[in-house]
Design a protein around this motif. Structure first.
Motif, PDB file in Angstrom:
ATOM      1  N   HIS A  47       0.835  -1.201   0.000  1.00  0.00           N
ATOM      2  CA  HIS A  47       0.000   0.000   0.000  1.00  0.00           C
ATOM      3  C   HIS A  47       0.874   1.257   0.000  1.00  0.00           C
ATOM      4  N   ALA A  48       1.792   1.273  -0.950  1.00  0.00           N
ATOM      5  CA  ALA A  48       2.691   2.419  -1.098  1.00  0.00           C
ATOM      6  C   ALA A  48       2.050   3.469  -1.998  1.00  0.00           C
ATOM      7  N   THR A  49       2.562   4.686  -1.909  1.00  0.00           N
ATOM      8  CA  THR A  49       2.134   5.726  -2.831  1.00  0.00           C
ATOM      9  C   THR A  49       2.887   5.535  -4.147  1.00  0.00           C
ATOM     10  N   GLU A  50       2.542   6.346  -5.127  1.00  0.00           N
ATOM     11  CA  GLU A  50       3.168   6.209  -6.443  1.00  0.00           C
ATOM     12  C   GLU A  50       4.640   6.609  -6.418  1.00  0.00           C
ATOM     13  N   ILE A  51       5.092   7.211  -5.340  1.00  0.00           N
ATOM     14  CA  ILE A  51       6.503   7.584  -5.224  1.00  0.00           C
ATOM     15  C   ILE A  51       7.394   6.353  -5.236  1.00  0.00           C
ATOM     16  N   VAL A  52       6.956   5.288  -4.564  1.00  0.00           N
ATOM     17  CA  VAL A  52       7.793   4.103  -4.415  1.00  0.00           C
ATOM     18  C   VAL A  52       7.819   3.322  -5.721  1.00  0.00           C
ATOM     19  N   SER A  53       8.993   3.066  -6.211  1.00  0.00           N
ATOM     20  CA  SER A  53       9.153   2.328  -7.459  1.00  0.00           C
ATOM     21  C   SER A  53       8.552   0.933  -7.352  1.00  0.00           C
ATOM     22  N   GLU A  54       7.732   0.570  -8.332  1.00  0.00           N
ATOM     23  CA  GLU A  54       7.175  -0.788  -8.361  1.00  0.00           C
ATOM     24  C   GLU A  54       8.292  -1.815  -8.465  1.00  0.00           C
ATOM     25  N   LEU A 166       5.675   8.202   1.545  1.00  0.00           N
ATOM     26  CA  LEU A 166       5.926   6.965   0.802  1.00  0.00           C
ATOM     27  C   LEU A 166       4.768   5.971   0.880  1.00  0.00           C
ATOM     28  N   PHE A 167       4.046   5.979   2.012  1.00  0.00           N
ATOM     29  CA  PHE A 167       3.059   4.927   2.241  1.00  0.00           C
ATOM     30  C   PHE A 167       1.718   5.504   2.673  1.00  0.00           C
ATOM     31  N   LYS A 168       0.687   4.761   2.397  1.00  0.00           N
ATOM     32  CA  LYS A 168      -0.638   5.140   2.867  1.00  0.00           C
ATOM     33  C   LYS A 168      -0.699   4.948   4.382  1.00  0.00           C
ATOM     34  N   VAL A 169      -1.263   5.917   5.050  1.00  0.00           N
ATOM     35  CA  VAL A 169      -1.334   5.907   6.509  1.00  0.00           C
ATOM     36  C   VAL A 169      -2.743   5.520   6.920  1.00  0.00           C
ATOM     37  N   ASP A 170      -2.913   4.263   7.306  1.00  0.00           N
ATOM     38  CA  ASP A 170      -4.221   3.780   7.738  1.00  0.00           C
ATOM     39  C   ASP A 170      -4.196   3.503   9.236  1.00  0.00           C
ATOM     40  N   SER A 171      -5.270   2.915   9.744  1.00  0.00           N
ATOM     41  CA  SER A 171      -5.358   2.662  11.182  1.00  0.00           C
ATOM     42  C   SER A 171      -4.265   1.713  11.654  1.00  0.00           C
ATOM     43  N   HIS A 172      -3.864   0.763  10.797  1.00  0.00           N
ATOM     44  CA  HIS A 172      -2.799  -0.168  11.174  1.00  0.00           C
ATOM     45  C   HIS A 172      -1.470   0.564  11.318  1.00  0.00           C
ATOM     46  N   SER A 173      -1.219   1.532  10.436  1.00  0.00           N
ATOM     47  CA  SER A 173       0.011   2.325  10.537  1.00  0.00           C
ATOM     48  C   SER A 173       0.081   3.026  11.887  1.00  0.00           C
ATOM     49  N   ILE A 174      -1.020   3.652  12.269  1.00  0.00           N
ATOM     50  CA  ILE A 174      -1.045   4.420  13.511  1.00  0.00           C
ATOM     51  C   ILE A 174      -0.995   3.495  14.724  1.00  0.00           C
ATOM     52  N   GLN A 175      -1.616   2.322  14.627  1.00  0.00           N
ATOM     53  CA  GLN A 175      -1.533   1.355  15.713  1.00  0.00           C
ATOM     54  C   GLN A 175      -0.100   0.898  15.945  1.00  0.00           C
ATOM     55  N   LYS A 176       0.635   0.714  14.864  1.00  0.00           N
ATOM     56  CA  LYS A 176       1.996   0.198  15.002  1.00  0.00           C
ATOM     57  C   LYS A 176       2.988   1.293  15.410  1.00  0.00           C
ATOM     58  N   TRP A 177       2.917   2.451  14.773  1.00  0.00           N
ATOM     59  CA  TRP A 177       3.938   3.472  14.983  1.00  0.00           C
ATOM     60  C   TRP A 177       3.511   4.572  15.932  1.00  0.00           C
ATOM     61  N   GLY A 178       2.229   4.625  16.261  1.00  0.00           N
ATOM     62  CA  GLY A 178       1.720   5.775  16.984  1.00  0.00           C
ATOM     63  C   GLY A 178       1.434   6.902  16.008  1.00  0.00           C
ATOM     64  N   LYS A 179       0.854   7.996  16.501  1.00  0.00           N
ATOM     65  CA  LYS A 179       0.598   9.124  15.627  1.00  0.00           C
ATOM     66  C   LYS A 179       1.912   9.782  15.232  1.00  0.00           C
ATOM     67  N   PHE A 180       1.865  10.489  14.124  1.00  0.00           N
ATOM     68  CA  PHE A 180       3.079  11.005  13.521  1.00  0.00           C
ATOM     69  C   PHE A 180       3.360  12.457  13.951  1.00  0.00           C
ATOM     70  N   PHE A 181       4.633  12.832  13.871  1.00  0.00           N
ATOM     71  CA  PHE A 181       5.092  14.181  14.205  1.00  0.00           C
ATOM     72  C   PHE A 181       4.713  14.561  15.639  1.00  0.00           C
ATOM     73  N   LYS A 182       5.051  13.692  16.566  1.00  0.00           N
ATOM     74  CA  LYS A 182       4.765  13.927  17.980  1.00  0.00           C
ATOM     75  C   LYS A 182       5.580  15.099  18.532  1.00  0.00           C
ATOM     76  N   HIS A 183       6.833  15.188  18.103  1.00  0.00           N
ATOM     77  CA  HIS A 183       7.776  16.105  18.728  1.00  0.00           C
ATOM     78  C   HIS A 183       8.041  17.357  17.909  1.00  0.00           C
ATOM     79  N   ASP A 184       7.871  17.268  16.612  1.00  0.00           N
ATOM     80  CA  ASP A 184       8.256  18.368  15.740  1.00  0.00           C
ATOM     81  C   ASP A 184       7.579  18.170  14.395  1.00  0.00           C
ATOM     82  N   LYS A 185       7.311  19.269  13.707  1.00  0.00           N
ATOM     83  CA  LYS A 185       6.665  19.179  12.396  1.00  0.00           C
ATOM     84  C   LYS A 185       7.642  18.969  11.250  1.00  0.00           C
TER      85      LYS A 185
END
Length: 308
Positions: A47-54, A166-185
């Motif tokens: 579930h990558a974005t088009e940026i990531v080479s196939e 690079l990747f689609k951010v779904d509920s599984h992404s947030i479950q695994k990594w936590g929410k993004f940019f916790k400390h800085d933008k």
């Protein structure tokens, strides 16, 4: 005498549990193997974005021998018997995403202890792991523990900056990594990618040496950034809800003064208390999430890896 029988009963109970476990383990292994084969195709789609080479994704999938994955998967599931194969496939997806990032960029930390655990099991099978590394990256990806967890908020921001584009951010992404940019933008990163030329960005941020496919992905990442960054996406939430593409939301979020407000589902939650560690590939580490497949830290690294 009563105490003797109590102790004897306790010893018998322990041996009985071990005996039953020994009898059930082969059956569990067979079930885990069958379920892995049934759902293996799910691990192929990152579930990558088009940026990531196939071609880069294909290279990773081809490098990971299914029999090797099956062996690693079964051992992982024995350690996590309550997790279904579908849930474990989410761990595989995030590990593979991480390996993509580690091949493209020069410094990538790993911020989830359970994902790192799956990686450690891969390392146990030395020949298979070496064959994987050679097929994927052309050299061994070594993995070394640190003596103690190290708090790394800047590296976590760097990880987030790469990940949400690079990747689609779904509920599984947030479950695994936590929410993004916790400390800085990531304002420093934004300025660099806005102002530096491609060759300067390669020198500062791209992994070296790397594969042609990874270099093409870095170039695509840079080009897409320069195209998207000047825009603020008024309909970022609709875009995100329909596609899980979080980059427009991030660029809009980075242009605001708030750390949460309407972006709280994805970005800018309060930093967690540092409590445990993580790992890194080529130049990186691992951290936290909010479910059973993560630790509770937010930006600390306890082990690392590098290629040689």
């Amino acid at each position: 005498m009563v105490y003797f029988y109590v102790i004897l009963s306790a010893i018998f109970a322990v041996f009985l549990v071990k005996f039953v476990k020994g009898l059930s383990e082969p059956a569990k292994l067979e079930r885990y193997q069958n379920e892995f084969r049934k759902y293996h195709a799910e691990t192929l789609d990152l579930h990558a974005t088009e940026i990531v080479s196939e071609a880069l994704i294909e290279k990773l999938n081809n490098a990971l021998d299914p029999n090797y994955m099956e062996t690693v998967n079964a051992e992982f599931r024995l350690k996590h018997p309550r997790d279904s194969q579908i849930k474990v496939n989410q761990v595989w997806r995030e590990l593979k995403r991480y390996l993509i990032m580690a091949l493209v960029f020069g410094k990538v930390e790993m911020f989830n202890s359970v994902i790192d655990e799956l990686w450690h099991i891969m390392l146990k099978y030395g020949q298979e792991y070496e064959e994987f590394c050679q097929a994927f990256i052309g050299r061994t990806i070594q993995h070394h523990p640190h003596s103690a967890p190290v708090f790394k908020p800047e590296e976590r921001t760097l990880f987030d900056f790469y990940y949400v584009q690079l990747f689609k951010v779904d509920s599984h992404s947030i479950q695994k990594w936590g929410k993004f940019f916790k400390h800085d933008k990531g304002q420093t990163l934004l300025r660099d990618f806005e102002t530096l030329e491609l060759e300067q960005l390669k020198e500062k941020y791209m992994r070296k040496p790397t594969s042609i496919q990874a270099e093409r992905t870095f170039e695509s990442f840079t080009a897409q950034f320069k195209e998207n960054r000047p825009m603020t996406e008024l309909n970022w939430r609709k875009t995100y809800e329909q596609t899980d593409y979080a980059a427009p939301a991030y660029f809009t979020y980075a242009s605001t003064d708030d750390f949460d407000s309407e972006f709280k589902d994805i970005f800018g939650n309060e930093p967690n208390t540092v409590s445990s560690g993580s790992a890194h590939a080529d130049h990186g580490g691992h951290n936290s999430s909010h479910d059973s497949s993560s630790d509770s830290s937010s930006s600390c690294s306890s082990c690392s890896s590098c290629s040689s």
